[in-house]
Design an enzyme around this catalytic site. Structure first.
Site, PDB file in Angstrom:
ATOM      1  N   PHE A 154      -3.929 -11.270   7.062  1.00 25.67           N
ATOM      2  CA  PHE A 154      -2.563 -10.926   7.471  1.00 25.67           C
ATOM      3  C   PHE A 154      -2.558  -9.497   7.990  1.00 25.67           C
ATOM      4  O   PHE A 154      -3.012  -8.579   7.306  1.00 25.67           O
ATOM      5  CB  PHE A 154      -1.579 -11.056   6.301  1.00 25.67           C
ATOM      6  CG  PHE A 154      -0.157 -10.796   6.736  1.00 25.67           C
ATOM      7  CD1 PHE A 154       0.555 -11.764   7.435  1.00 25.67           C
ATOM      8  CD2 PHE A 154       0.452  -9.573   6.496  1.00 25.67           C
ATOM      9  CE1 PHE A 154       1.854 -11.515   7.870  1.00 25.67           C
ATOM     10  CE2 PHE A 154       1.753  -9.322   6.929  1.00 25.67           C
ATOM     11  CZ  PHE A 154       2.457 -10.298   7.616  1.00 25.67           C
ATOM     12  N   ASP A 239      -8.100  -2.774   7.558  1.00 27.28           N
ATOM     13  CA  ASP A 239      -6.659  -2.824   7.303  1.00 27.28           C
ATOM     14  C   ASP A 239      -6.431  -2.608   5.809  1.00 27.28           C
ATOM     15  O   ASP A 239      -6.581  -3.526   5.003  1.00 27.28           O
ATOM     16  CB  ASP A 239      -6.097  -4.180   7.757  1.00 27.28           C
ATOM     17  CG  ASP A 239      -4.596  -4.282   7.531  1.00 27.28           C
ATOM     18  OD1 ASP A 239      -4.038  -3.448   6.790  1.00 27.28           O
ATOM     19  OD2 ASP A 239      -3.978  -5.214   8.097  1.00 27.28           O
ATOM     20  N   LYS A 268       2.166   0.415   3.414  1.00 26.41           N
ATOM     21  CA  LYS A 268       2.890   0.026   2.188  1.00 26.41           C
ATOM     22  C   LYS A 268       3.164   1.136   1.154  1.00 26.41           C
ATOM     23  O   LYS A 268       4.271   1.616   1.071  1.00 26.41           O
ATOM     24  CB  LYS A 268       2.209  -1.174   1.545  1.00 26.41           C
ATOM     25  CG  LYS A 268       2.458  -2.457   2.363  1.00 26.41           C
ATOM     26  CD  LYS A 268       2.109  -3.714   1.598  1.00 26.41           C
ATOM     27  CE  LYS A 268       2.671  -4.950   2.260  1.00 26.41           C
ATOM     28  NZ  LYS A 268       1.820  -5.543   3.290  1.00 26.41           N
TER      29      LYS A 268
END
Ligand SMILES: *Cc1c(COP(=O)(O)O)cnc(C)c1O
Length: 407
Positions: A154, A239, A268
């Site tokens: 993702f 990532d 995040k």
């Protein structure tokens, strides 16, 4: 309206009726009906609009790693709000400059270097990936623009980040996808090797597939990818949007494999809830970007970087990686004592509990929520846990008790 549009409209009307008693809420129906309306948080705890208390073992998907309403971060945001919010990138501000230096120091030191890279600030994980994909294309040059990523990965919801995301069912409604993306089997070096040709600019990987079910990349795999990328002159882009900033018990997930990436994406947990992301790249790679190649109005905005600076400094002061390692071991050991849990996987405080196959994780997550524990069903049979680093042993015990009641 066509029949399909009428159906979508009717569905969205049903969804808005469920919005915590606010049928007038004009949210677009991309998220499904929210289950609870939260009003306030403190540390690991949340309270909904009815005053009911919850334990937050999800942290808004690994975002509020230092807990809700952290007084130091709240003060930093308030101070910055009273000093300077934003000036645009025609100018700079001391907060963004200091935060960029902190991020570069953390990433560089994680592989034993000093001031090895440069930083671009953005507002989300998807934007960090977009910037990284553009950087890889410019670095590779014409004809060498393909980004290879993993199935089950993702990387975000914007078009290029979505194209890199290895979940074909998410592409289907938006076809045709941007060109130049290829997917390989995760944790399978042969599959990656077979996909590489002269058109490949970069490999993009998560060190733990978070949305994909909390599946760690093996140390051997990451090391083999590093070797292959170096041999072929291909960028290794990591990532770390979900795994970065100590979530896995190291500052960055790639440290578990002792490798040096060329490009790192962050977001995040970076601002403990303030929207901010970053792209880090080695100086050599970053130098291909020229003024005008990329940008964002809010890049390095003072209010977001002030939150990030406070968050990162607190994590350094508490030795967040060590804390996460210890608490991660405690939580995973306690999860293993639950009968219906057949496997606990992940790293640090990014864990999944695989349930007995007859149990539906989404339904279990709803029942846990009813009893005041916030987690999520990350796959149909696994629950994801990402509690704050500040979680106490008593709170872990309380969460385990709630799980034992439901399971
Ligand atoms: C959440 C996530 C993203 C997307 O971040 P947004 O801030 O939602 O755009 C990208 N990559 C990974 C690994 C993520 O977990």
């Amino acid at each position: 309206m066509t029949e399909k549009q009428t159906h979508a409209f009717a569905t969205s009307q049903t969804a808005t009726k469920l919005l915590g008693g606010r049928p007038d809420c004009p949210f677009m129906p991309v998220f499904g009906a929210p289950q609870v309306m939260f009003e306030r948080g403190q540390g690991t705890q949340l309270w909904d609009v009815n005053g009911k208390r919850y334990l937050d073992f999800l942290c808004g998907i690994a975002v509020t790693s230092l807990g809700h309403s952290h007084p130091v971060i709240a003060a930093a945001i308030a101070h910055q709000a009273n000093t300077l919010l934003h000036v645009s990138n025609f100018f700079s501000n001391p907060v963004a400059t200091q935060t960029a230096m902190m991020v570069d120091k953390l990433v560089s030191e994680s592989f034993g270097a000093k001031n090895a890279g440069q930083v671009f600030f953005c507002n989300s994980g998807a934007e960090a990936n977009e910037a990284g994909i553009k950087l890889a294309r410019k670095f590779g040059g014409r004809g060498k623009h393909v980004v290879v990523s993993a199935l089950g990965s993702f990387h975000g919801r914007t078009l290029a980040a979505l194209a890199a995301t290895g979940q074909p069912e998410k592409h289907e409604p938006f076809a045709p996808m941007p060109e130049g993306f290829r997917h390989v089997v995760f944790n399978d070096i042969k599959s990656l090797e077979a996909s590489l040709d002269a058109s490949v600019a970069a490999v993009l990987l998560e060190t733990v597939q978070g949305e994909g079910g909390v599946i760690p990349a093996s140390v051997e795999y990451l090391q083999a990818v590093r070797k292959l990328c170096t041999e072929r002159g291909i960028l290794m882009m990591i990532d770390e949007v979900q795994t970065g900033f100590a979530r896995t018990g190291k500052w960055f997930g790639f440290e578990h494999a002792d490798i040096k990436p060329d490009v790192v994406m962050l977001a995040k947990a970076m601002g403990n809830g303030m929207p901010i992301g970053a792209l880090w790249a080695t100086k050599e790679v970053a130098s291909v970007f020229k003024p005008g190649d990329h940008g964002s109005t809010f890049s390095g905005t003072a209010i977001a970087t002030a939150a990030a600076r406070a968050t990162i400094q607190l994590m350094i002061d508490m030795d967040a990686p060590a804390v996460v390692q210890q608490k991660g071991e405690e939580l995973s050991a306690k999860l293993r004592t639950i009968n219906s849990v057949v496997e606990v996987r992940g790293r640090g405080l990014l864990l999944a509990a695989e349930l007995k196959p007859e149990l539906d994780a989404k339904k279990i997550a709803t029942q846990l929520l009813d009893l005041g524990l916030v987690v999520n069903g990350v796959t149909s049979h696994a629950l994801r846990f990402a509690p704050p680093f500040t979680v106490s042993s008593a709170e872990i015990d309380e969460a385990i008790e709630i799980m034992k009641v439901v399971l």
